[in-house]
Design a protein around this motif. Structure first.
Motif, PDB file in Angstrom:
ATOM      1  N   ALA A  47      87.448  60.759  32.756  1.00 43.44           N
ATOM      2  CA  ALA A  47      87.494  59.479  33.313  1.00 43.44           C
ATOM      3  C   ALA A  47      86.480  58.734  32.719  1.00 43.44           C
ATOM      4  CB  ALA A  47      87.028  59.797  34.686  1.00 43.44           C
ATOM      5  N   ASN A  48      86.659  57.217  32.519  1.00 41.98           N
ATOM      6  CA  ASN A  48      85.811  56.654  31.909  1.00 41.98           C
ATOM      7  C   ASN A  48      85.646  55.263  32.831  1.00 41.98           C
ATOM      8  OD1 ASN A  48      85.313  57.384  28.875  1.00 41.98           O
ATOM      9  ND2 ASN A  48      87.474  57.728  29.336  1.00 41.98           N
ATOM     10  N   LEU A  49      84.548  54.825  33.082  1.00 43.56           N
ATOM     11  CA  LEU A  49      84.198  53.703  33.801  1.00 43.56           C
ATOM     12  C   LEU A  49      82.879  53.284  33.495  1.00 43.56           C
ATOM     13  CD1 LEU A  49      82.611  53.969  36.997  1.00 43.56           C
ATOM     14  CD2 LEU A  49      84.527  55.737  37.095  1.00 43.56           C
ATOM     15  N   ARG A  50      82.672  51.839  33.960  1.00 45.66           N
ATOM     16  CA  ARG A  50      81.313  51.364  33.776  1.00 45.66           C
ATOM     17  C   ARG A  50      80.892  50.566  35.054  1.00 45.66           C
ATOM     18  NH1 ARG A  50      81.873  45.596  30.402  1.00 45.66           N
ATOM     19  NH2 ARG A  50      83.430  44.769  31.707  1.00 45.66           N
ATOM     20  N   ILE A  51      79.405  50.513  35.193  1.00 42.56           N
ATOM     21  CA  ILE A  51      79.058  49.489  36.384  1.00 42.56           C
ATOM     22  C   ILE A  51      78.065  48.598  35.524  1.00 42.56           C
ATOM     23  CG2 ILE A  51      77.700  49.439  38.509  1.00 42.56           C
ATOM     24  CD1 ILE A  51      78.924  52.378  38.901  1.00 42.56           C
ATOM     25  N   LEU A  52      78.149  47.282  35.850  1.00 39.86           N
ATOM     26  CA  LEU A  52      77.536  46.230  35.298  1.00 39.86           C
ATOM     27  C   LEU A  52      76.268  45.829  36.247  1.00 39.86           C
ATOM     28  CD1 LEU A  52      80.217  43.792  34.211  1.00 39.86           C
ATOM     29  CD2 LEU A  52      78.852  45.566  32.566  1.00 39.86           C
ATOM     30  N   PRO A  53      75.179  45.782  35.750  1.00 45.32           N
ATOM     31  CA  PRO A  53      73.881  45.198  36.492  1.00 45.32           C
ATOM     32  C   PRO A  53      74.121  44.071  37.492  1.00 45.32           C
ATOM     33  CG  PRO A  53      73.331  45.309  34.190  1.00 45.32           C
ATOM     34  CD  PRO A  53      74.768  45.521  34.075  1.00 45.32           C
ATOM     35  N   GLY A  54      73.662  44.424  38.707  1.00 49.55           N
ATOM     36  CA  GLY A  54      74.050  43.319  39.798  1.00 49.55           C
ATOM     37  C   GLY A  54      75.504  43.197  40.064  1.00 49.55           C
ATOM     38  N   LYS A  55      76.476  43.830  39.773  1.00 49.88           N
ATOM     39  CA  LYS A  55      77.843  43.691  40.171  1.00 49.88           C
ATOM     40  C   LYS A  55      78.349  44.748  41.030  1.00 49.88           C
ATOM     41  CE  LYS A  55      78.386  40.154  37.303  1.00 49.88           C
ATOM     42  NZ  LYS A  55      78.824  38.893  37.905  1.00 49.88           N
ATOM     43  N   VAL A  56      79.582  44.677  41.720  1.00 51.71           N
ATOM     44  CA  VAL A  56      79.917  45.464  42.758  1.00 51.71           C
ATOM     45  C   VAL A  56      81.336  46.270  42.023  1.00 51.71           C
ATOM     46  CG1 VAL A  56      81.171  46.117  44.824  1.00 51.71           C
ATOM     47  CG2 VAL A  56      79.288  44.512  44.640  1.00 51.71           C
ATOM     48  N   THR A  57      81.410  47.495  41.721  1.00 48.20           N
ATOM     49  CA  THR A  57      82.535  48.037  41.362  1.00 48.20           C
ATOM     50  C   THR A  57      83.010  49.095  42.089  1.00 48.20           C
ATOM     51  OG1 THR A  57      81.560  47.963  38.782  1.00 48.20           O
ATOM     52  CG2 THR A  57      83.380  49.486  39.422  1.00 48.20           C
ATOM     53  N   ALA A  58      84.377  48.712  42.541  1.00 45.16           N
ATOM     54  CA  ALA A  58      84.826  49.190  43.445  1.00 45.16           C
ATOM     55  C   ALA A  58      85.732  50.839  42.836  1.00 45.16           C
ATOM     56  CB  ALA A  58      85.969  48.599  44.385  1.00 45.16           C
ATOM     57  N   LEU A  59      85.810  51.834  43.191  1.00 43.81           N
ATOM     58  CA  LEU A  59      86.615  53.013  43.041  1.00 43.81           C
ATOM     59  C   LEU A  59      87.400  53.051  44.157  1.00 43.81           C
ATOM     60  CD1 LEU A  59      86.977  55.121  40.658  1.00 43.81           C
ATOM     61  CD2 LEU A  59      85.192  56.305  41.822  1.00 43.81           C
ATOM     62  N   VAL A  60      88.832  53.049  43.737  1.00 42.05           N
ATOM     63  CA  VAL A  60      89.882  52.988  44.937  1.00 42.05           C
ATOM     64  C   VAL A  60      90.481  54.051  44.530  1.00 42.05           C
ATOM     65  CG1 VAL A  60      91.561  51.697  45.767  1.00 42.05           C
ATOM     66  CG2 VAL A  60      89.788  50.549  44.817  1.00 42.05           C
ATOM     67  N   GLY A  61      91.271  54.659  45.616  1.00 42.44           N
ATOM     68  CA  GLY A  61      92.040  56.044  45.543  1.00 42.44           C
ATOM     69  C   GLY A  61      92.213  56.558  46.665  1.00 42.44           C
ATOM     70  N   GLU A  62      93.414  57.627  46.829  1.00 50.66           N
ATOM     71  CA  GLU A  62      93.396  58.381  48.167  1.00 50.66           C
ATOM     72  C   GLU A  62      92.594  59.480  48.323  1.00 50.66           C
ATOM     73  OE1 GLU A  62      98.071  58.850  48.587  1.00 50.66           O
ATOM     74  OE2 GLU A  62      97.569  58.561  46.479  1.00 50.66           O
ATOM     75  N   SER A  63      92.354  60.120  49.497  1.00 54.08           N
ATOM     76  CA  SER A  63      91.508  61.302  49.508  1.00 54.08           C
ATOM     77  C   SER A  63      91.925  62.341  48.544  1.00 54.08           C
ATOM     78  CB  SER A  63      91.994  61.919  51.172  1.00 54.08           C
ATOM     79  OG  SER A  63      91.377  60.984  51.971  1.00 54.08           O
ATOM     80  N   ALA A  81      74.127  47.814  25.938  1.00 47.05           N
ATOM     81  CA  ALA A  81      73.019  47.261  26.675  1.00 47.05           C
ATOM     82  C   ALA A  81      73.424  46.479  27.908  1.00 47.05           C
ATOM     83  CB  ALA A  81      72.329  46.104  25.606  1.00 47.05           C
ATOM     84  N   ALA A  82      74.768  46.230  28.015  1.00 45.96           N
ATOM     85  CA  ALA A  82      75.290  45.258  29.261  1.00 45.96           C
ATOM     86  C   ALA A  82      75.456  46.266  30.392  1.00 45.96           C
ATOM     87  CB  ALA A  82      76.491  44.569  28.805  1.00 45.96           C
ATOM     88  N   ASP A  83      75.421  47.643  30.198  1.00 49.20           N
ATOM     89  CA  ASP A  83      76.035  48.564  31.332  1.00 49.20           C
ATOM     90  C   ASP A  83      74.916  49.090  31.891  1.00 49.20           C
ATOM     91  OD1 ASP A  83      78.534  48.204  30.297  1.00 49.20           O
ATOM     92  OD2 ASP A  83      78.533  49.662  29.025  1.00 49.20           O
ATOM     93  N   LEU A  84      74.647  49.324  33.138  1.00 46.45           N
ATOM     94  CA  LEU A  84      73.667  49.812  33.895  1.00 46.45           C
ATOM     95  C   LEU A  84      74.220  51.435  34.123  1.00 46.45           C
ATOM     96  CD1 LEU A  84      71.387  49.520  36.047  1.00 46.45           C
ATOM     97  CD2 LEU A  84      73.092  49.518  37.891  1.00 46.45           C
ATOM     98  N   LEU A  85      75.220  51.619  34.181  1.00 49.23           N
ATOM     99  CA  LEU A  85      75.903  52.961  34.355  1.00 49.23           C
ATOM    100  C   LEU A  85      77.240  52.998  33.480  1.00 49.23           C
ATOM    101  CD1 LEU A  85      75.123  55.686  36.024  1.00 49.23           C
ATOM    102  CD2 LEU A  85      77.306  55.333  36.882  1.00 49.23           C
ATOM    103  N   ARG A  86      77.334  53.835  32.440  1.00 51.07           N
ATOM    104  CA  ARG A  86      78.663  54.128  31.881  1.00 51.07           C
ATOM    105  C   ARG A  86      78.922  55.739  31.834  1.00 51.07           C
ATOM    106  NH1 ARG A  86      80.881  50.642  28.663  1.00 51.07           N
ATOM    107  NH2 ARG A  86      82.351  51.455  27.164  1.00 51.07           N
ATOM    108  N   ILE A  87      79.870  55.779  32.454  1.00 49.75           N
ATOM    109  CA  ILE A  87      80.726  57.169  32.463  1.00 49.75           C
ATOM    110  C   ILE A  87      81.670  57.402  31.415  1.00 49.75           C
ATOM    111  CG2 ILE A  87      82.091  58.917  34.088  1.00 49.75           C
ATOM    112  CD1 ILE A  87      80.704  57.630  36.338  1.00 49.75           C
ATOM    113  N   GLU A  88      81.657  58.470  30.466  1.00 46.03           N
ATOM    114  CA  GLU A  88      82.407  58.556  29.436  1.00 46.03           C
ATOM    115  C   GLU A  88      83.051  59.945  29.363  1.00 46.03           C
ATOM    116  OE1 GLU A  88      79.767  57.786  26.123  1.00 46.03           O
ATOM    117  OE2 GLU A  88      80.278  55.433  26.111  1.00 46.03           O
TER     118      GLU A  88
END
Length: 631
Positions: free
Chosen positions: A30-46, A4-11
Motif C-alpha cells: 500500500a502507498n498513500l500520503r496525508i498532506l498537512p492540514g488536509k483530510v484524506t479519506a480511506l474508503v473500503g468495505e469491512s 517536504a509536502a507530506d505530513l505522513l507518507r506510507i510506502e
C-alpha cells in the motif's frame, strides 16, 4: 525520505498475520500520503485493511502481525522525519509520538472509554503523560477542550462517567481526548458509524471546525461515501488490502476510473432513484425463491386493506433519583406517547427517527415483549380480528407465527452455540411444524432463498460474515411463513455493498411471498428505497406520516426537515448545510413554533392535520393548513 509536502507518507506497506502456521496478507504494497492540514479519506468495505493500516500508523498492531515497508511521519514542529514502522511499540520515542503528535478516535465510543473513570480523568490523563502539566492546569485545559467539542457545562461533564452520556456525547468526549495534546495528525476510524444522522452531522461539523482551528491533518476511515463527499480533500480507495484508486475528491467523484469504485457508488441508495430502480450490489447473491413456493401467498387470495392497526399506544418508564435530602424523586419518561398508525397488507411502512425516540420500544410492544400502559393493537389475518395485546395461551402461540422480527445486530441475535441448521429449524420445532424430513426440506429451502449453500448448515454463526449472518436472521424470520415482518435497523451494521444485497433480497422476498414489512431505520435513504409510506417519530410520538414520495420531497414538520437536511449525500454538488442544521436543532421542540407543540406539551391539545393524499402532520388542534405549509 518523505517529501517536504507530506505530513505522513506510507510506502510499500505490507502487513500479514500468522494464522494456523500460515501467513495471511491483509495489506499488500500500500502507498498513500496525508498532506498537512488536509483530510484524506480511506474508503473500503469491512475486512479491506483500513483499520489495520491505522493500527500500523499508531504502532498498535497486534502480536501475530508482521509489517514491512515504511510509514514516514514528518513533524511540522521541528521538521524531523520518523519511520514509525522501525520503532518498537513500547519505545519512549513511539510513546511520545502516540497520543501527542498522532492521535486516534475509535469506532465504538462505549468500549473505548473506561467505565471506572470519569470523563475528565480520562481526557486529562493524556495531558499529564505527554506534557509537564500539574493537575489543576490539566483540569482547566480539559474543561476548555470539553467546551470546544460542544459540552454546554464542561465543569459538570468533567466529573461524569461515560455511562451518563449519550452515544453522541461519548463520541465528543473521545474527540476531546484525542485532541487534548493538539496532535498534527488525527486518525478517525468510522467516527460516526453508531450515531444517528443528526448527531453524525454535528460530529462531522465539529471535526471539520476543529481541524481548521488546530491546523491538523486527518485520516478519515469510513465506508460512507456521503461523509467522504462532505469532509475529504483526498480519497484513497482500498479493496482486499490493495489500493485501487487515489486522488483529489473532485476527480474521484466526478470521474471514477476503477470498476470497484464505480460499483461502490452504484450500491449506495440515494433520493434520486427512479421508481422500480434496483441497487447494484457489488457481488450478486443467487437466491432461489422457488424453494419457498410452498408458503407463497397467491396474490388473488389476499384481501386488500389493513393488516395491523395501532391505536393510541403509550408506554412510560419511571426512574428514581435520590435527592439531597434523601427522598426518592420519580421521573416519568414517555417512551411511546399516544402512537396510532395502520399497516396495509403487502406494503412496507418505514418508521424513522433518532435513537431514543421510541422506535424499538414500539416494535417490542407489537411483538408482545413489552406491555404498554394503554392503547390497542389489532391484527387482521383475513379471517379473524386478533387483539394482539390480550391474546393468551394457544392463541398467542399462533399469533407469534404471523408476526416475526429481524434484529439490528446480526452477531448477537444468533446463538453462537447453535449451528445454522438448529437456528433455522428451532421455530419449526417450537411450533410443531412437520416431521423431521419436512423440517429438513424447509431449512434447505430457506438457505436457497437467502442465497447460501446448504453445505453451510452445519457451520456456526462465527464462521459467517455480517451480511451472511443477517441473511440467516431473515431466513429464521421467514421459517413460519409470517404475514408481517418487523425489521429493526436490519442493515445499519453492514457495509454499503452488503447492505445493497440485503435490501434487494428483502424486496424480492416481499414481492414473491406477499410479505408486509414494518421497516425501522434512521437512514432515510434506505427507507426511501424500501418503503411505500413513511412515519416520522420524535420523542415517543409520530409527528408526520405520508407516502414516501410526498414526505421526502415535501416535508412539513420541522423535525422531518431537519432529519432530511442532515443526510450526507455522496454528491459534491449537494454539501451538508451545517449552519442550517445548527439553527434548526432537530429534536428541540422550542424551535418548532406554537403550531407543532402545545403549551405544557399536552398530548390532548395536539391532533393530526390532514394535508391530503394520506399526508398527516401532528399539530395544534385547529391549525391552519396554509400556516403548516408555510413553515
Amino acid at each position: 525520505m518523505a517529501s517536504a509536502a507530506d505530513l505522513l507518507r506510507i510506502e510499500n506497506l505490507d502487513i500479514s498475520f500468522s494464522v494456523f502456521g500460515d501467513r495471511l496478507r491483509v495489506v499488500k504494497e500500500a502507498n498513500l500520503r496525508i498532506l498537512p492540514g488536509k483530510v484524506t479519506a480511506l474508503v473500503g468495505e469491512s475486512g479491506s485493511g483500513k483499520s489495520v493500516i491505522s493500527q500500523a500508523v499508531m504502532g498498535i498492531l497486534p502480536n501475530p502481525a508482521t509489517a514491512s515497508g515504511s510509514i514516514l511521519f514528518t513533524d511540522p514542529l521541528d521538521g524531523s522525519t520518523t519511520d514509525i514502522l522501525s520503532l518498537s511499540r513500547d519505545s519512549d520515542e513511539m510513546r511520545d509520538l502516540r497520543g501527542k503528535r498522532v492521535a486516534t478516535i475509535f469506532q465504538e465510543p462505549m468500549t473505548s472509554l473506561s467505565p471506572l473513570h470519569t470523563v475528565g480523568n480520562q481526557i486529562s490523563e493524556a495531558l499529564l503523560i505527554h506534557t509537564e502539566t500539574d493537575k489543576q492546569e490539566a483540569r482547566e485545559k480539559t474543561e476548555e477542550m470539553l467546551g470546544l467539542v460542544g459540552f454546554s457545562n464542561p465543569h459538570r461533564t468533567y466529573d461524569m462517567y461515560p455511562f451518563e452520556l449519550s452515544g453522541g456525547m461519548r463520541q465528543r468526549a473521545m474527540i476531546a481526548m484525542a485532541l487534548i495534546c493538539k496532535p498534527a495528525l488525527l486518525i478517525a476510524d468510522e467516527p460516526t458509524t453508531a450515531l444517528d444522522v443528526t448527531i453524525q452531522a454535528q460530529i462531522l461539523e465539529l471535526l471539520r471546525d476543529l481541524q481548521a482551528k488546530l491546523g491538523m491533518a486527518m485520516l478519515l476511515i469510513t465506508h460512507d461515501l456521503g461523509i467522504v463527499a462532505n469532509m475529504a480533500d483526498e480519497v484513497v480507495v482500498i479493496y482486499h488490502g490493495e489500493i485501487m484508486e487515489a486522488g483529489p475528491v473532485e476527480a474521484i467523484f466526478r470521474d471514477p476510473q476503477h470498476p470497484y469504485l464505480k460499483g461502490l457508488m452504484a450500491a449506495v441508495p440515494h433520493f434520486d432513484m427512479k421508481p422500480g430502480e434496483r441497487l447494484k450490489a457489488l457481488r450478486d447473491v443467487r437466491v432461489n425463491l422457488e424453494a419457498l413456493v410452498g408458503q407463497k401467498k397467491p396474490q388473488q387470495a389476499e384481501t386488500p386493506g389493513t393488516l395491523l392497526s395501532v391505536s393510541n399506544l403509550s408506554k412510560t418508564y419511571k426512574t428514581r433519583k435520590r435527592s439531597f435530602l434523601g427522598k426518592h424523586e420519580a421521573t416519568v419518561l414517555r417512551a411511546v406517547d399516544d402512537v396510532s398508525f395502520d399497516i396495509r397488507r403487502g406494503e412496507c411502512l418505514g418508521l424513522v427517527g433518532e435513537s431514543g425516540c421510541g422506535k424499538t420500544t414500539l416494535s417490542k410492544i407489537l411483538m408482545r415483549a413489552i406491555t404498554p400502559d394503554s392503547g390497542a393493537v389489532v391484527f387482521n389475518d383475513g379471517k379473524d380480528l386478533i387483539d394482539v395485546l390480550s391474546v393468551r395461551g394457544d392463541a398467542l402461540q399462533d399469533m407469534r407465527t404471523k408476526i416475526q422480527m429481524v434484529f439490528q445486530d446480526p452477531v448477537s441475535s444468533l446463538s453462537p452455540r447453535m449451528t445454522v441448521r438448529n437456528i433455522l429449524s428451532e421455530p419449526l420445532e417450537i411450533h410443531d411444524r412437520g416431521d423431521s424430513d419436512e423440517r429438513k426440506r424447509k431449512v434447505e429451502g430457506l438457505m436457497a432463498a437467502i442465497g447460501l449453500d446448504k453445505r453451510y448448515l452445519s457451520r456456526y454463526p462465527h464462521s459467517f460474515s455480517g451480511g451472511q449472518r443477517q441473511r440467516i436472521g431473515i431466513a429464521r424470520a421467514l421459517a413460519l411463513g409470517p404475514k408481517l415482518v418487523i425489521l429493526d435497523e436490519p442493515v445499519s451494521a453492514l457495509d454499503v455493498s452488503v447492505q445493497a444485497q440485503i435490501l434487494n433480497l428483502l424486496k424480492d422476498l416481499q414481492k414473491e411471498l406477499g410479505l408486509t414489512y414494518l421497516f425501522i431505520s434512521h437512514n432515510l435513504a434506505v427507507v426511501d428505497y424500501m418503503a411505500d409510506r413513511i412515519a416520522v417519530m420524535c420523542k415517543g410520538r409520530i409527528v408526520e406520516i405520508a407516502p414516501r414520495e410526498i414526505i421526502l420531497r415535501d416535508p412539513v414538520h420541522p423535525y422531518t426537515k431537519s432529519l432530511l437536511a442532515a443526510v450526507p449525500f455522496p454528491d459534491l454538488d449537494r454539501p451538508l448545510d451545517f449552519k442550517a442544521l445548527r439553527e434548526n436543532g432537530a429534536a428541540d421542540k422550542q424551535n418548532w413554533g406554537i403550531t407543532f407543540t402545545a403549551e405544557h406539551d399536552d398530548a390532548a391539545e395536539l391532533a393530526y392535520a390532514d394535508l391530503g393524499d394520506g399526508h398527516l402532520v401532528r399539530a395544534r388542534k385547529g391549525a391552519d393548513i396554509r400556516e403548516l405549509r408555510g413553515w
